[in-house]
Design an enzyme around this catalytic site. Structure first.
Site, PDB file in Angstrom:
ATOM      1  N   ASP A  11       1.329  14.963   0.199  1.00  0.00           N
ATOM      2  CA  ASP A  11       0.341  13.849   0.806  1.00  0.00           C
ATOM      3  C   ASP A  11      -0.554  14.162  -1.060  1.00  0.00           C
ATOM      4  OD1 ASP A  11      -2.241  12.419   0.849  1.00  0.00           O
ATOM      5  OD2 ASP A  11      -2.571  13.984   2.194  1.00  0.00           O
ATOM      6  N   LYS A  77      -4.521   8.322 -10.510  1.00  0.00           N
ATOM      7  CA  LYS A  77      -2.963   7.780  -9.408  1.00  0.00           C
ATOM      8  C   LYS A  77      -3.912   5.984  -9.577  1.00  0.00           C
ATOM      9  CE  LYS A  77      -2.219   7.604  -4.348  1.00  0.00           C
ATOM     10  NZ  LYS A  77      -2.550   8.876  -3.250  1.00  0.00           N
ATOM     11  N   GLU A 182       0.772   5.956   3.491  1.00  0.00           N
ATOM     12  CA  GLU A 182       0.245   7.026   3.495  1.00  0.00           C
ATOM     13  C   GLU A 182       0.044   6.591   5.501  1.00  0.00           C
ATOM     14  OE1 GLU A 182      -3.134   7.030   1.212  1.00  0.00           O
ATOM     15  OE2 GLU A 182      -1.331   8.093  -0.566  1.00  0.00           O
ATOM     16  N   ASP A 210      -7.367   3.985   7.287  1.00  0.00           N
ATOM     17  CA  ASP A 210      -6.905   4.727   6.023  1.00  0.00           C
ATOM     18  C   ASP A 210      -7.646   4.849   4.778  1.00  0.00           C
ATOM     19  OD1 ASP A 210      -6.262   7.328   3.984  1.00  0.00           O
ATOM     20  OD2 ASP A 210      -4.426   6.621   4.168  1.00  0.00           O
TER      21      ASP A 210
END
Length: 627
Positions: A11, A77, A182, A210
């Site tokens: 992850d 990211k 994810e 999420d």
């Protein structure tokens, strides 16, 4: 699938990363060298070395300009797969203590000072450093090399962002078996936890909410015995815990200015310390009604104290919390499913611990209890590890037949008539594998060729979407406009590989393109970055060996000094002589930090020879070797 060795699930989170592996018929979430099961997605550079993970985050407040936090790291990211000219990049840069510049290809590069030299890194390189750290954590635990991995990304990541993540993995020395989104990974963890994947009657419509440190995803899935099928997904790459921290940070900066008449934002170090305090306050407010922010000598010697209530934190972020529900509604609308038909709402990501987020979400679903059974920080790595086990052939009987069906994050289409418009072939949120055919006609009389551009995006104009590739169908026989028909087929396999095929129906002329979906990096650039990564790793190892040699030398000095001082049989003149040698050795260490490893070891052996002559019984004492 042929077993090519152990495969792990990673992850790659915006604030924290996590790695798991399937062992002994279950998933093991692997702890790092500090004993923590999650590792900060953080890289830092200093005058002497590079830090990754815990060590990088621990020194962030003192070295803000050279600490890239959050991966590809929190901000890397958010940069990965984007152009420097993107408005979202410009907006984010306002909150960064480090410098970002654009290169000749409009790619963002992060500027740091490493060993006294300015270096510029692409987001893929920084992500690779975090992935390399997770790879090392897994290898240390397993006792063998890890080459294969399933790596997760936010569900709404574009093709270029997903492929940039693959490039990062290649730089880190990993073969990506699959890029897994994810929420889907979390749904796998939920399905196994609830034994839905092993029960013949188990079937649920599950919404995975999420909310992490830097991104937000909502996915609606149908989980059955042998499949985990994504029905729709929606999200926001610019919503997460860091945004909540930024709201609190801005409030405290303004309060500091009101109280003391000084602008703390001028100091990157002070701002970083205050940001760390905001993150801690947010975590405390997830289970307490009030907390305090206390920072000694925050700015220009001024101590700072502030009391923050849960109500104040919620008021600062209420519009952001409510925007999460807009995304939930969008996801449900895309799937054409009423919220009353959702059987379970699963919480994933550390920010879902915020009470107001849970309250609003529960109200939206008419008081439905939220599922908090799975660990929000580990669920994604858990699901990735399961998928890695299946793809590597390591999975046990109860998971080996599990099929994960993903959806296209963006619409896919073509431009045929050079009119600047995109004709959608596969709409977003389409489950794949899939094959879709569509027939087009020539645009003008005597047309001899057709250029087919393949695009992804939601905008009507191709110029506003992302070009994936293009090819031509040439040598067409002359014919009036609209008489020639061209069959275009879009096929996406289980791994998300897109093949576009075109055939002229009359002449049977045909051509095709396979969208390998490479990132923004060329093969040559990746090869250079792989070598750079290996060089940086070698430098890190060399530095660690030097530190060990210095520590061994210093410890030997201290041990011999203690022995000589406590030895009543030694004459005073001998003790004085030894103290002289000890002092000389210490001064040499302090003045020669840049000396080579062999020099420290040579100096240690020199002192050992002297001590062996002057201190009876010291000959058998070994110099401690640091591991």
């Amino acid at each position: 699938m042929v077993n090519n060795g152990v495969a792990v699930g990673i992850d790659l989170g915006t604030t924290y990363s996590c790695v798991g592996v399937w062992q002994h018929d279950r998933v093991e979430i692997i702890a790092n060298d500090q004993g923590n099961r999650t590792t900060p997605s953080c890289v830092a550079f200093t005058d002497s070395e590079r830090f990754i993970g815990e060590a990088a985050k621990n020194q962030a407040a003192f070295n803000p300009a050279n600490t890239i936090f959050g991966t590809c790291i929190i901000y890397a990211k958010r940069l990965i797969g984007r152009k420097f000219s993107d408005s979202t990049v410009k907006d984010d840069m306002k909150f960064w203590p480090f410098t970002v510049v654009g290169d000749s290809d409009d790619r963002p590069k992060i500027v740091v000072n490493y060993r006294g030299v300015e270096k510029r890194f692409l987001p893929e390189e920084l992500s690779a450093m975090v992935l390399c750290k997770m790879k090392e954590i897994a290898e240390e635990y397993l006792g063998k090399e890890v080459k294969n991995a399933v790596v997760t990304v936010p569900a709404h990541f574009s093709d270029s962002q997903r492929q940039a993540t693959k490039d990062a993995a290649r730089i880190a020395g990993l073969n990506v078996l699959r890029i897994l989104v994810e929420p889907t990974a979390a749904a796998i963890a939920y399905g196994l936890d609830q034994k839905l994947t092993s029960s013949s009657s188990g079937e649920k419509i599950v919404l995975v909410f999420d909310l992490g440190g830097g991104t937000f995803d909502v996915s609606l899935l149908n989980i059955t015995k042998n499949s985990c099928k994504v029905l729709a997904t929606a999200g926001d790459t610019h919503l997460g815990g860091e945004d909540f921290d930024n709201r609190l940070l801005k409030y405290l900066v303004e309060e500091f200015s009101r109280k003391h008449g000084k602008d703390i934002s001028k100091s990157a170090k002070s701002l970083r310390r205050l940001r760390n305090a905001c993150e801690k306050a947010k975590r405390v407010l997830s289970h307490s009604a009030v907390t305090t922010v206390d920072i000694e000598s925050l700015y220009e010697g001024i101590d700072y104290h502030a009391k923050i209530s849960q109500a104040r934190f919620e008021a600062l972020n209420l519009d952001l919390f409510r925007s999460c529900l807009d995304t939930v509604e969008k996801c449900l609308k895309d799937a054409e499913i009423d919220k009353n038909n959702v059987q379970e709402v699963v919480l994933v990501g550390g920010s879902t611990r915020i009470p107001k987020v849970q309250q609003l979400l529960q109200q939206f679903f008419n008081g439905k209890e939220l599922c908090k059974n799975i660990n929000p920080e580990e669920a994604v790595a858990y699901g990735a590890a399961v998928q890695a086990a299946i793809l590597s052939g390591e999975g046990s009987q109860n998971i080996k037949n599990l099929m994960v069906l993903d959806v296209t994050p963006q619409s896919l289409g073509i431009e045929v008539h050079n009119d600047g418009l995109m004709e959608v072939i596969i709409p977003r949120n389409t489950t794949y594998p899939i094959s879709v055919e569509q027939t087009f006609c020539t645009g003008y009389d005597g047309q001899k060729y057709v250029r087919i551009g393949v695009y992804e995006g939601e905008m009507p104009r191709v110029a506003d979407n992302n070009l994936l590739g293009e090819f031509e169908l040439s040598g067409l026989p002359p014919a009036p406009r609209g008489k020639d028909e061209i069959l275009v087929t879009f096929t996406i396999d289980a791994n998300g590989v897109l093949i576009v095929f075109a055939e002229h129906k009359i002449s049977r002329l045909k051509n095709s393109i396979k969208i390998i979906k490479g990132g923004t990096l060329s093969e040559e650039e990746i090869e250079v970055m792989v070598k750079d990564a290996e060089h940086l790793k070698a430098e890190d190892e060399e530095f660690r060996k030097k530190v060990k040699a210095i520590l061994a030398f210093e410890d030997y000095i201290q041990n011999m000094k203690a022995i000589s001082q406590s030895n009543c049989m030694l004459e005073a003149s001998v003790k004085d002589m030894l103290n002289y040698y000890f002092k000389e050795a210490t001064e040499w260490i302090n003045s020669n930090k840049d000396a080579a490893i062999y020099e420290f070891k040579y100096k240690t052996l020199q002192l050992e020879s002297i001590c062996n002559k002057l201190i009876p019984g010291s000959e058998g004492m070994e110099i401690e070797e640091y591991e």
